[in-house]
Design an enzyme around this catalytic site. Structure first.
Site, PDB file in Angstrom:
ATOM      1  N   HIS A 198       6.888   6.747   3.578  1.00  0.00           N
ATOM      2  CA  HIS A 198       6.236   7.976   3.116  1.00  0.00           C
ATOM      3  C   HIS A 198       6.917   9.210   3.697  1.00  0.00           C
ATOM      4  O   HIS A 198       7.784   9.114   4.592  1.00  0.00           O
ATOM      5  CB  HIS A 198       4.753   7.970   3.488  1.00  0.00           C
ATOM      6  CG  HIS A 198       4.477   7.902   4.964  1.00  0.00           C
ATOM      7  ND1 HIS A 198       4.647   8.980   5.808  1.00  0.00           N
ATOM      8  CD2 HIS A 198       4.034   6.888   5.747  1.00  0.00           C
ATOM      9  CE1 HIS A 198       4.310   8.628   7.044  1.00  0.00           C
ATOM     10  NE2 HIS A 198       3.945   7.355   7.035  1.00  0.00           N
ATOM     11  N   CYS A 238       5.124   3.198  10.398  1.00  0.00           N
ATOM     12  CA  CYS A 238       5.626   3.397   9.042  1.00  0.00           C
ATOM     13  C   CYS A 238       7.084   3.850   9.064  1.00  0.00           C
ATOM     14  O   CYS A 238       7.650   4.157  10.109  1.00  0.00           O
ATOM     15  CB  CYS A 238       4.768   4.435   8.315  1.00  0.00           C
ATOM     16  SG  CYS A 238       3.074   3.872   7.991  1.00  0.00           S
TER      17      CYS A 238
END
Length: 365
Positions: free
Chosen positions: A292, A310
């Site tokens: 992301h 992430c």
């Protein structure tokens, strides 16, 4: 005058018979004193149970099983050895299901049918209730591909704790392959505590370009490779070394493009580390690993791993990358300091097992 042996009446027997008989068995029709020329079994909604007459003409068995809570009408046409035709009718009902098992399937649920997916996309069925009769269920699952792709079903535990069965090819799909799943489960018993399946499931999809995302956490770099050619390299920052914020390694599969979402660290066991809206979110695992946009981490892109697990990148890179990838694209993640390899049930982690290991998870092996 006594009829000859050739003209004596044919006796037709239908099973099951009666009211509220157990479901889950094929319908059988037998004839003595003659042969069956046709058999029709129809429920109250007009659905027919297909079947075939045996070579000797003495019996007929349905291909599918009688389903729970249904009423069936049977019409059998026979012929005596002397050539006399006769029609016999019968009827029976099956007991309703005391418990129903349902399926959440991918690709299909939430993406529609006829979608295009990446070369690592498995076919995945997650069940509401336990499946003890795994072999019986697996026998009802049919995969058809346009190029006879080799693959296997494997039973695993989903991240949610529920029973799950996935079908993956031996190696990544060939681009352009057309795939159909026919899960002919109606009338199949899950086993103890599982209940009955009372419908079939189907989905079709097509495999897109051979697009692979290579993530090197040691070099802090993501590379998009399409049909063997490098499309773009993007500086990234992965999970912080030395603890629970580390990233997973191995092959993760892009599960969904979720766009702008709220990410709350408490939902993934990281206390109150963060609670923010995140753009261009692409889910890689059920445990909460995404790729992301992470503009707050800009100084670490390409330099160090400082995320909460992430794979973060700039807004501009994330916007471009989000437009390039599709569900089913594999992320091949390498790095020395990680939490370990993505498990089969944590998203679509089946690719982290060898082909032999995966085949052994089939209930029919």
């Amino acid at each position: 005058m006594t009829p000859s042996a050739d003209d004596r009446a044919v006796t037709v027997t239908v099973t099951p018979t009666g009211e509220r008989t157990p479901a889950g068995e094929p319908v059988r029709v037998t004839a003595s004193g003659g042969t069956l020329t046709s058999v029709t079994v129809t429920d109250t909604e007009g659905h027919k149970l297909a079947g075939k007459v045996a070579a000797d003409g003495r019996s007929w068995v349905s291909v599918r099983k009688a389903v729970p809570g249904a009423a069936y009408a049977v019409t059998a046409t026979t012929r005596t050895d002397g050539g006399t035709a006769k029609t016999t009718e019968a009827a029976f009902t099956t007991a309703p299901a005391d418990k129903v098992n349902k399926v959440d399937w991918r690709p299909g649920t939430g993406t529609g049918t006829g979608t295009t997916v990446g070369v690592a996309q498995p076919i995945s069925l997650v069940f509401d209730h336990p499946v003890k009769n795994r072999a019986e269920v697996e026998k009802q699952l049919r995969i058809t591909t346009s190029n006879h792709t080799e693959g296997s079903w494997g039973w695993i535990r989903d991240w949610s704790g529920r029973d799950r069965v996935d079908w993956r090819p031996k190696s990544y799909w060939k681009p352009g392959t057309k795939v159909t799943l026919n899960a002919e489960l109606n009338g199949t018993d899950s086993g103890a505590a599982g209940g009955w399946f009372v419908r079939d499931y189907t989905t079709t999809f097509t495999i897109g370009a051979r697009q692979i995302v290579e993530v090197d956490l040691d070099r802090h770099q993501l590379t998009l490779v399409r049909d063997g050619e490098t499309v773009r390299r993007i500086p990234v920052s992965g999970g912080t070394p030395g603890g629970d914020k580390r990233s997973w390694r191995g092959t993760a599969v892009l599960m969904a493009k979720e766009g702008t979402i709220n990410m709350n660290s408490e939902t993934v066991g990281l206390a109150d580390a963060y609670n923010k809206m995140v753009d261009y979110s692409m889910r890689l695992t059920w445990s909460g690993m995404y790729a992301h946009a992470a503009p707050w981490n800009a100084r670490w892109f390409g330099n160090a791993n400082r995320s909460s697990g992430c794979i973060g990148m700039s807004d501009a890179d994330a916007a471009w990358f989000y437009g390039q990838v599709r569900p089913g694209n594999p992320f091949e993640i390498t790095g020395k300091d990680t939490k370990g390899v993505v498990a089969p049930g944590n998203g679509f982690g089946a690719w982290n097992l060898s082909w032999t290991e995966w085949q052994q998870k089939s209930a029919l092996r």
